[in-house]
Write a protein that holds these residues in place. Structure first.
Motif, short mmCIF file in Angstrom:
data_model
loop_
_atom_site.label_atom_id
_atom_site.label_comp_id
_atom_site.label_asym_id
_atom_site.label_seq_id
_atom_site.Cartn_x
_atom_site.Cartn_y
_atom_site.Cartn_z
N LYS A 330 9.61 25.55 -2.17
CA LYS A 330 9.19 23.34 -1.54
C LYS A 330 8.59 22.87 -2.44
O LYS A 330 7.16 22.83 -2.69
N ILE A 331 9.08 21.85 -3.01
CA ILE A 331 8.55 20.93 -4.57
C ILE A 331 7.72 20.15 -4.00
O ILE A 331 8.10 19.63 -3.32
N ARG A 332 6.47 20.03 -4.37
CA ARG A 332 5.51 18.77 -3.45
C ARG A 332 4.68 17.68 -4.72
O ARG A 332 4.09 16.95 -4.40
N GLU A 333 5.50 17.93 -5.74
CA GLU A 333 5.28 16.51 -6.96
C GLU A 333 6.43 16.15 -7.37
O GLU A 333 7.45 16.56 -8.11
N ALA A 334 6.35 15.20 -8.27
CA ALA A 334 6.86 14.51 -9.61
C ALA A 334 6.90 15.14 -10.62
O ALA A 334 6.92 13.72 -11.82
N SER A 335 6.07 16.24 -11.13
CA SER A 335 6.29 16.85 -12.38
C SER A 335 7.39 17.28 -12.80
O SER A 335 8.88 17.35 -12.83
N ALA A 336 7.00 16.57 -14.32
CA ALA A 336 8.29 17.47 -14.95
C ALA A 336 8.28 18.82 -15.27
O ALA A 336 9.57 18.96 -15.36
N TYR A 337 7.34 19.71 -15.45
CA TYR A 337 7.63 20.28 -15.44
C TYR A 337 8.34 21.57 -14.22
O TYR A 337 9.82 22.69 -14.44
N ASN A 338 8.46 20.52 -13.07
CA ASN A 338 9.70 21.42 -12.03
C ASN A 338 10.62 20.52 -11.36
O ASN A 338 10.67 20.88 -10.60
N ASN A 339 10.16 19.21 -11.96
CA ASN A 339 11.14 17.53 -10.59
C ASN A 339 11.66 16.76 -11.33
O ASN A 339 11.04 15.80 -10.69
N THR A 340 11.57 17.02 -12.62
CA THR A 340 12.45 15.99 -13.03
C THR A 340 13.52 15.28 -12.04
O THR A 340 14.72 16.33 -12.21
N SER A 341 13.42 13.93 -11.83
CA SER A 341 14.94 13.43 -11.61
C SER A 341 16.39 13.94 -12.08
O SER A 341 16.54 13.24 -13.24
N GLY A 342 16.94 14.54 -12.07
CA GLY A 342 17.93 15.10 -12.47
C GLY A 342 18.27 15.73 -13.28
O GLY A 342 19.59 16.90 -13.91
N ALA A 343 16.75 16.99 -13.05
CA ALA A 343 16.88 17.40 -14.77
C ALA A 343 17.64 18.57 -13.41
O ALA A 343 17.25 19.17 -12.50
N THR A 344 17.57 19.91 -14.39
CA THR A 344 18.32 21.55 -14.26
C THR A 344 17.15 22.54 -14.68
O THR A 344 16.18 22.30 -15.50
#
Length: 365
Positions: A330-344
């Motif tokens: 479960k991702i627990r942050e809005a980091s670019a390396y794992n959780n950019t909105s809409g990114a694959t």
């Protein structure tokens, strides 16, 4: 319902942490098996990642974070043992055994060995392999023939979900196939990534625009993975229920991040943004995480130290929060390396689970 344990991490994959002793001989035990592929990284020094395998032979090292050719150095890993491996150190070579430094090693078991000649439309070339079909993992060395349509056996018995290839003889990037990596509408078998860079996926003909089969994958005639008489190493993986998974997920850009269902508790995860950006290949494992939240991140494409040791924040940021759960992450942050909105993002994961008689993984209660 009856449950049986299959494909335990300790049988086919294990993370082993150790502290260097700076001596001429250091035997690392507790792996649980004789490894065929060992990947070593210093956690608190900016040293390269060192990759060793039994097919190329001890003393042969390559580096996931560089384009460098294979080197021979018996001062690093010089033997694979029944329960681990042995290291040495010269006065000027402490990258795998520096005194009092912390290291992580990731170890995979292959096993059955063989050799032969590869087919394709060009001259037949030699290959050697070690494979564990139960675990869905193989190591193959092969010579390129410089002709499009060269068929390379992977020995897995099913189509691979992912494979990673490196030119052993020359300065050249690592080429990665992943079953979920696409770009601008391309097929996965027309798409490539590079393990040593932060680049997004690219549409290319490296895999000859042909999907891998249960016996082989194809290459173009280019020198990246098929130069004539060039030596290559390939690490190939097939998904196995309750033990390994290869897939993709979409980020939501929220601290309450995406949940990635695996069907087992992950022991090791590597993931990478594939559709854009300049993100690193993140390496997480449950052994280096001292609590449920994993913030002990290394990057396969970077020599930086582990983030928790103070040297890796420039790679990932200081938090790197990922929950390691009984059935996924479960991702627990809005980091670019794992959780950019809409990114694959693509990932590979190994772990341990219980699988019922209906082949459905059970989660912890």
């Amino acid at each position: 319902m009856a449950y049986t344990t299959i494909n335990k991490s300790g049988d086919y994959f294990n993370t082993k942490l150790y502290t260097g002793n700076g001596g001429t001989q250091h035997s690392i035990t507790g792996v649980g098996f004789q490894p065929d592929w060992t990947w070593i990284k210093s956690r608190d020094d900016a040293y390269n990642h060192f990759l060793f395998d039994a097919v190329r032979g001890v003393g042969k090292q390559i580096y996931s974070n560089t384009t460098g050719a294979e080197a021979t150095n018996m001062n690093n890993l010089y033997s694979f043992n029944a329960d681990g491996f042995s290291l040495a150190q010269s006065a000027n070579d402490d990258v795998t055994n520096k005194n009092n430094s912390n290291f992580s090693s990731w170890n995979w078991k292959a096993g059955t060995t063989g050799s032969g000649n590869t087919g394709g439309s060009g001259t037949y070339k030699a290959y050697s392999y070690s494979v564990n079909t139960t675990a869905g993992f193989s190591i193959t060395t092969y010579k390129g023939n410089g002709t499009a349509g060269h068929q390379i056996p992977h020995s897995l018995g099913v189509a691979p979900s992912m494979f990673i290839i490196k030119d052993r003889d020359n300065t050249r990037s690592w080429y990665v196939y992943h079953k979920d990596a696409t770009y601008s509408g391309s097929n996965p078998y027309s798409t490539e990534l590079y393990l040593d860079t932060t680049d997004r996926a690219y549409s290319a003909g490296t895999w000859n625009n042909v999907a891998p089969t249960s016996t082989t994958f194809q290459t173009s005639g280019g020198s990246s993975v098929n130069g004539n008489d060039i030596d290559y190493i390939c690490y190939a993986f097939a998904e196995k229920a309750g033990y390994s998974k290869f897939g993709s997920y979409t980020g939501n850009g929220n601290a309450d991040g995406t949940f990635i269902y695996l069907g087992f508790k992950p022991a090791f995860v590597m993931f990478k943004r594939s559709d854009g950006g300049t993100e690193n290949w993140a390496l997480l494992d449950s052994t280096r995480s001292y609590a449920n939240v994993s913030n002990h991140t290394l990057a396969a494409n970077s020599s930086n130290a582990e983030s928790s040791f103070g040297g890796g924040e420039s790679v990932f940021g200081a938090s790197n929060k990922v929950d390691i759960l009984s059935n996924g992450i479960k991702i627990r942050e809005a980091s670019a390396y794992n959780n950019t909105s809409g990114a694959t993002y693509i990932f590979m994961a190994f772990g341990q689970s219980l699988v019922g008689s209906n082949n459905v993984p059970c989660t912890a209660r």
